[in-house]
Motif scaffolding. Sequence first.
Motif, PDB file in Angstrom:
ATOM      1  N   LEU A 117       0.858  -1.358  -0.099  1.00 55.55           N
ATOM      2  CA  LEU A 117      -0.070   0.213  -0.120  1.00 55.55           C
ATOM      3  C   LEU A 117       1.050   1.299  -0.084  1.00 55.55           C
ATOM      4  CD1 LEU A 117      -3.090  -0.861   2.406  1.00 55.55           C
ATOM      5  CD2 LEU A 117      -2.810  -1.101  -0.292  1.00 55.55           C
ATOM      6  N   HIS A 118       1.963   1.092  -0.122  1.00 52.71           N
ATOM      7  CA  HIS A 118       3.065   2.202  -0.084  1.00 52.71           C
ATOM      8  C   HIS A 118       3.561   2.509  -1.404  1.00 52.71           C
ATOM      9  CE1 HIS A 118       3.307   3.112   4.018  1.00 52.71           C
ATOM     10  NE2 HIS A 118       3.017   1.668   4.271  1.00 52.71           N
ATOM     11  N   ILE A 119       3.118   2.069  -2.555  1.00 44.73           N
ATOM     12  CA  ILE A 119       3.358   2.200  -3.899  1.00 44.73           C
ATOM     13  C   ILE A 119       2.211   3.192  -4.463  1.00 44.73           C
ATOM     14  CG2 ILE A 119       3.619   1.318  -6.213  1.00 44.73           C
ATOM     15  CD1 ILE A 119       4.165  -1.492  -5.087  1.00 44.73           C
ATOM     16  N   GLN A 120       2.810   4.249  -4.897  1.00 41.92           N
ATOM     17  CA  GLN A 120       2.051   5.214  -5.659  1.00 41.92           C
ATOM     18  C   GLN A 120       1.778   4.922  -7.159  1.00 41.92           C
ATOM     19  OE1 GLN A 120       0.041   7.063  -3.719  1.00 41.92           O
ATOM     20  NE2 GLN A 120       1.268   6.947  -1.776  1.00 41.92           N
ATOM     21  N   LYS A 145       4.172  15.191 -12.110  1.00 45.42           N
ATOM     22  CA  LYS A 145       5.366  16.019 -11.153  1.00 45.42           C
ATOM     23  C   LYS A 145       5.000  16.612  -9.849  1.00 45.42           C
ATOM     24  CE  LYS A 145       7.740  16.884 -15.606  1.00 45.42           C
ATOM     25  NZ  LYS A 145       8.295  17.977 -16.612  1.00 45.42           N
ATOM     26  N   ALA A 146       3.840  17.298 -10.011  1.00 49.74           N
ATOM     27  CA  ALA A 146       3.403  18.013  -8.781  1.00 49.74           C
ATOM     28  C   ALA A 146       3.041  17.010  -7.699  1.00 49.74           C
ATOM     29  CB  ALA A 146       2.147  18.795  -9.111  1.00 49.74           C
ATOM     30  N   LYS A 147       2.824  16.147  -8.095  1.00 50.11           N
ATOM     31  CA  LYS A 147       2.496  14.986  -6.975  1.00 50.11           C
ATOM     32  C   LYS A 147       3.690  14.749  -6.446  1.00 50.11           C
ATOM     33  CE  LYS A 147      -1.989  14.088  -6.086  1.00 50.11           C
ATOM     34  NZ  LYS A 147      -2.581  13.942  -4.708  1.00 50.11           N
ATOM     35  N   ARG A 207      -0.952   4.544  -0.248  1.00 53.49           N
ATOM     36  CA  ARG A 207      -1.550   5.058  -1.895  1.00 53.49           C
ATOM     37  C   ARG A 207      -2.643   6.057  -1.672  1.00 53.49           C
ATOM     38  NH1 ARG A 207      -2.857  -0.404  -4.697  1.00 53.49           N
ATOM     39  NH2 ARG A 207      -0.684  -0.927  -4.263  1.00 53.49           N
ATOM     40  N   ASN A 208      -2.480   7.068  -2.597  1.00 55.80           N
ATOM     41  CA  ASN A 208      -3.794   8.082  -2.531  1.00 55.80           C
ATOM     42  C   ASN A 208      -3.839   8.699  -1.467  1.00 55.80           C
ATOM     43  OD1 ASN A 208      -3.715   7.248  -5.306  1.00 55.80           O
ATOM     44  ND2 ASN A 208      -5.060   5.525  -4.814  1.00 55.80           N
ATOM     45  N   GLU A 209      -2.998   9.052  -0.353  1.00 57.93           N
ATOM     46  CA  GLU A 209      -3.336   9.568   1.028  1.00 57.93           C
ATOM     47  C   GLU A 209      -2.605  11.056   0.711  1.00 57.93           C
ATOM     48  OE1 GLU A 209      -2.520   7.368   4.324  1.00 57.93           O
ATOM     49  OE2 GLU A 209      -4.511   6.383   4.037  1.00 57.93           O
ATOM     50  N   PHE A 210      -2.111  11.469  -0.433  1.00 60.24           N
ATOM     51  CA  PHE A 210      -1.502  12.937  -0.177  1.00 60.24           C
ATOM     52  C   PHE A 210      -1.881  13.722  -1.615  1.00 60.24           C
ATOM     53  CE2 PHE A 210       1.775  10.328  -2.409  1.00 60.24           C
ATOM     54  CZ  PHE A 210       2.282  10.977  -3.357  1.00 60.24           C
TER      55      PHE A 210
END
Length: 296
Positions: free
Chosen positions: A163-166, A225-227, A293-296
């Motif tokens: 779950l730490h793969i974006q 890039k922004a992410k 994932r998807n938490e930021f």
Amino acid sequence: MYKFTLSTDSTCDLYHDFVVENDIKLASLTFNVEKDGKMTEYLDAFTDYEQYVDFYNELRAGAFSKTAMLNYDAHLAHFTKLAEEGAKDVVHFCISSGLARTHEVAEQAAADVKKQYPDFNVYVVDPLTATVGQGALVRMALICRNEGKTAKEAYDYCMGLRLHIQHFIVADDLQYLKKGGRISAAAAAIGGVLGIKPIISFDKAGKLTVIDKVRGVKKAVSYIKAKMEKEGPNELGYVFIVHTGNEPVANELADFVRARFGIEPFVQIMGPVIGSHVGPNAFALGYFTESERNEF
């Protein structure tokens, strides 16, 4: 002598030479290409870069590709062969359970092989991702194997990383996602007219989901890039970029990663199984983060 055998299905999209050089046991899926009214079945086992290029060129020319899950019999044959070769503990990776029932089928086949070979144990990792995200976890398991870790230690480590793969996936033509049932026909039509590029990711259940929408490829690249500026790669320093015949965008993203984070990313072309669902000219970037994932 390694303490476990490393195995994966072909949706990891690791290149043939890498798989062979690192003694990774590969279970290849199949895909079917319909061209000029004729359907032909192929094995997901490309050995040369040009084979990938040719596949996406066929899609551009109007061919249609569809895929099938690696079934019980194929898993049974794969695990039986490993047991016959003397494998005891196996760490096996399959496509996300959010996309197919492969994880369940693999576990059943492994259990049936164990009836004949009681010392044979398979730890099936559901990566909750696919393509190079799955390949990233296989690479982590490879490091564990080469460091002398046990199968259970490698399995636990990879399960903790999942779950730490974006993921940031951008398809060029939404019709491929429509055919795969990922978006509605109306959404595909509107996106085609307006040049909308959905930013797709895997959710925590391993299913594909649209996390945002932008207009045009340039804005999609800027979004990624922004992410990464918001939260970059964690200490593993692992970034993977994949494309379906879109080298210019893949190279642009790779240059950004090198310049901004000092990391040499893994860049490769996507295999035909997942590529069938996103179509040519797609691109994606993924990496390990401290956040889930998807938490930021």
